[in-house]
Design an enzyme around this catalytic site. Structure first.
Site, mmCIF file in Angstrom:
data_model
loop_
_atom_site.group_PDB
_atom_site.id
_atom_site.type_symbol
_atom_site.label_atom_id
_atom_site.label_comp_id
_atom_site.label_asym_id
_atom_site.label_seq_id
_atom_site.Cartn_x
_atom_site.Cartn_y
_atom_site.Cartn_z
ATOM 1 N N ASP A 215 0.830 -1.146 -0.154
ATOM 2 C CA ASP A 215 0.069 -0.087 0.028
ATOM 3 C C ASP A 215 0.729 1.269 -0.139
ATOM 4 O O ASP A 215 2.078 1.005 0.067
ATOM 5 C CB ASP A 215 -0.898 0.059 1.433
ATOM 6 C CG ASP A 215 -1.860 1.102 1.459
ATOM 7 O OD1 ASP A 215 -2.226 1.852 0.441
ATOM 8 O OD2 ASP A 215 -1.913 1.684 2.427
ATOM 9 N N SER A 216 0.243 2.289 -0.150
ATOM 10 C CA SER A 216 0.920 3.560 -0.045
ATOM 11 C C SER A 216 1.791 3.677 1.278
ATOM 12 O O SER A 216 2.474 4.591 1.377
ATOM 13 C CB SER A 216 -0.090 4.851 -0.442
ATOM 14 O OG SER A 216 -0.882 4.819 0.453
ATOM 15 N N TYR B 114 -0.577 8.523 -1.724
ATOM 16 C CA TYR B 114 -0.597 8.303 -3.267
ATOM 17 C C TYR B 114 -1.749 8.983 -4.070
ATOM 18 O O TYR B 114 -1.772 9.514 -5.278
ATOM 19 C CB TYR B 114 -0.964 6.549 -3.625
ATOM 20 C CG TYR B 114 0.522 5.913 -3.775
ATOM 21 C CD1 TYR B 114 1.770 6.391 -3.291
ATOM 22 C CD2 TYR B 114 0.485 4.436 -4.027
ATOM 23 C CE1 TYR B 114 2.696 5.487 -3.145
ATOM 24 C CE2 TYR B 114 1.588 3.805 -3.964
ATOM 25 C CZ TYR B 114 2.820 4.073 -3.594
ATOM 26 O OH TYR B 114 3.724 3.253 -3.249
ATOM 27 N N GLY B 115 -2.684 9.044 -3.143
ATOM 28 C CA GLY B 115 -4.028 9.505 -3.897
ATOM 29 C C GLY B 115 -4.023 10.966 -4.237
ATOM 30 O O GLY B 115 -5.070 11.311 -5.101
ATOM 31 N N CYS C 290 -4.477 -1.436 -2.018
ATOM 32 C CA CYS C 290 -4.689 0.019 -2.332
ATOM 33 C C CYS C 290 -5.546 0.437 -3.507
ATOM 34 O O CYS C 290 -5.153 -0.176 -4.599
ATOM 35 C CB CYS C 290 -3.285 0.616 -2.558
ATOM 36 S SG CYS C 290 -3.108 2.156 -2.784
ATOM 37 N N ASN C 291 -6.633 1.037 -3.388
ATOM 38 C CA ASN C 291 -7.334 1.331 -4.430
ATOM 39 C C ASN C 291 -6.858 2.118 -5.502
ATOM 40 O O ASN C 291 -6.895 2.066 -6.726
ATOM 41 C CB ASN C 291 -8.750 1.859 -3.940
ATOM 42 C CG ASN C 291 -9.528 0.793 -3.092
ATOM 43 O OD1 ASN C 291 -10.464 0.161 -3.281
ATOM 44 N ND2 ASN C 291 -9.265 0.822 -1.668
ATOM 45 N N THR C 292 -6.114 2.992 -4.777
ATOM 46 C CA THR C 292 -5.452 3.984 -5.771
ATOM 47 C C THR C 292 -4.175 3.323 -6.471
ATOM 48 O O THR C 292 -4.247 3.618 -7.868
ATOM 49 C CB THR C 292 -4.791 5.044 -4.838
ATOM 50 O OG1 THR C 292 -5.765 5.639 -4.006
ATOM 51 C CG2 THR C 292 -4.370 6.181 -5.693
ATOM 52 N N CYS D 209 -11.111 3.370 0.422
ATOM 53 C CA CYS D 209 -9.535 3.587 0.538
ATOM 54 C C CYS D 209 -9.188 2.600 1.750
ATOM 55 O O CYS D 209 -9.921 2.623 2.593
ATOM 56 C CB CYS D 209 -9.283 4.944 0.693
ATOM 57 S SG CYS D 209 -7.773 5.275 1.331
ATOM 58 N N THR D 210 -8.122 1.948 1.691
ATOM 59 C CA THR D 210 -7.845 0.989 2.688
ATOM 60 C C THR D 210 -7.464 1.636 3.898
ATOM 61 O O THR D 210 -7.643 1.023 5.007
ATOM 62 C CB THR D 210 -6.687 -0.040 2.273
ATOM 63 O OG1 THR D 210 -5.647 0.774 1.890
ATOM 64 C CG2 THR D 210 -7.292 -0.906 1.234
ATOM 65 N N HIS D 211 -7.157 2.921 3.946
ATOM 66 C CA HIS D 211 -6.970 3.546 5.103
ATOM 67 C C HIS D 211 -7.959 3.845 6.086
ATOM 68 O O HIS D 211 -8.086 3.941 7.237
ATOM 69 C CB HIS D 211 -6.161 5.054 4.868
ATOM 70 C CG HIS D 211 -4.768 5.015 4.613
ATOM 71 N ND1 HIS D 211 -4.098 4.485 3.239
ATOM 72 C CD2 HIS D 211 -3.711 5.368 5.191
ATOM 73 C CE1 HIS D 211 -2.936 4.668 3.461
ATOM 74 N NE2 HIS D 211 -2.624 5.166 4.294
HETATM 75 N N1 DGL Z 1 -4.698 3.188 1.021
HETATM 76 C C1 DGL Z 1 -4.789 3.880 -0.419
HETATM 77 C C2 DGL Z 1 -6.306 3.465 -1.168
HETATM 78 O O1 DGL Z 1 -6.756 2.155 -0.626
HETATM 79 C C3 DGL Z 1 -4.623 5.229 -0.709
HETATM 80 C C4 DGL Z 1 -4.249 6.124 0.226
HETATM 81 C C5 DGL Z 1 -3.312 7.380 -0.356
HETATM 82 O O2 DGL Z 1 -3.686 8.385 -0.871
HETATM 83 O O3 DGL Z 1 -2.239 6.939 -0.056
HETATM 84 O O4 DGL Z 1 -6.621 3.996 -2.269
#
Ligand code: DGL
Length: 263
Positions: free
Chosen positions: A10-11, A42-43, A73-75, A186-188
């Site tokens: 993930d990011s 990353y987003g 990570c979806n991003t 988003c996994t966060h």
């Molecule tokens: N955890 C990431 C996701 O699922 C993105 C978080 C980020 O912006 O880095 O999209």
């Protein structure tokens, strides 16, 4: 059969929520998690840059001998999954906001859904195609929530007042009582699940893609003959690595892996 670890990345810290799920569902598997906190978030970055970062992390995980890559990570999935799949021969499993699940809940009744994700996820073609696929008579709202990523990265997810205030401000534009579901894309955001439950009316479902992703990981490993072969009492090992190799982040990652979700 393959006892090499599953590589998950993930990011930053968000992907640890996915590791929690995989560990629960596939307890015989070893997992090597790599959080790219040095480059989080990353987003809010350009797609090309996130693609490059995803390639660098994937190469690192390959050098550590993983048998599959889970993009937790979806991003990064939006930015890089198809290119990673065509560049490497091992299975690459990605994620997307669980909008299909959200829209499928109505049994024919149009659904009013709010998707929370990163700007990159929401602006990419992958998401536009997903919306096209499921829209029908459903109403789909989208909201980027960058501060929810930075609060996790800075170890503040347990600052309840701050988290509730931040979530409330992102939800302000919406008539919460009219929503059928909120998708945590988003996994966060998974770490805030209990806070969302306290803020949203009981009638609003909270949906995420972690269980679906973990199912998918099992199916892909099974299909490719790569499930681990271990004695029943074997407890899978989780190794946590981070590009920002500091003691604080190491402790934070361990905490996010082991502690109950904040309330
Ligand atoms: N955890 C990431 C996701 O699922 C993105 C978080 C980020 O912006 O880095 O999209």
């Amino acid at each position: 059969m393959n006892n090499a670890p599953i590589g998950v990345f993930d990011s930053g810290m968000g992907g640890i929520s996915v590791v929690r799920q995989i560990r629960q569902d596939l307890p015989h598997e070893d997992i090597l998690f790599y959080g790219d906190s040095a480059h989080a978030p990353y987003g809010t970055k350009p797609t090309e840059q996130v693609k490059e970062l995803s390639f660098a992390v994937t190469r690192h995980l390959l050098s550590r001998g993983v048998k599959a890559i889970v993009i937790a990570c979806n991003t990064a999935t939006s930015a890089a999954a198809p290119d990673l799949r065509s560049s490497f021969s091992l299975p690459v499993i990605g994620m997307e906001p669980a909008l299909k699940v959200a829209c499928g809940r109505g049994e024919g009744k149009p659904q009013n859904v709010l998707v929370l994700a990163t700007s990159l996820t929401l602006r990419e073609r992958k998401f536009a195609r997903l919306v096209e696929q499921v829209r029908g008579n459903n109403t789909i709202h989208t909201q980027a929530c960058p501060d929810l990523v930075s609060l996790v990265e800075s170890g503040k997810v347990e600052d309840r007042d701050l988290a509730i205030k931040t979530i409330t401000s992102y939800l302000k534009p919406y008539d919460l009582n009219s929503l059928d579901s909120v998708v945590l894309g988003c996994t966060h955001f998974i770490f805030y699940r209990n806070y969302f439950r306290q803020i949203l009316p009981d009638s609003v479902a909270i949906i995420d893609g972690n269980a679906g992703t973990s199912h998918h990981v099992r199916a892909i490993l099974e299909e490719s003959g790569n499930l681990a072969d271990r004695p029943d009492n074997y407890q899978g090992q989780v190794t946590l690595e981070n590009s920002q190799n500091t003691k604080e982040l190491d402790l934070l990652a361990r905490h996010l892996l082991e502690a109950p979700l904040p309330r």
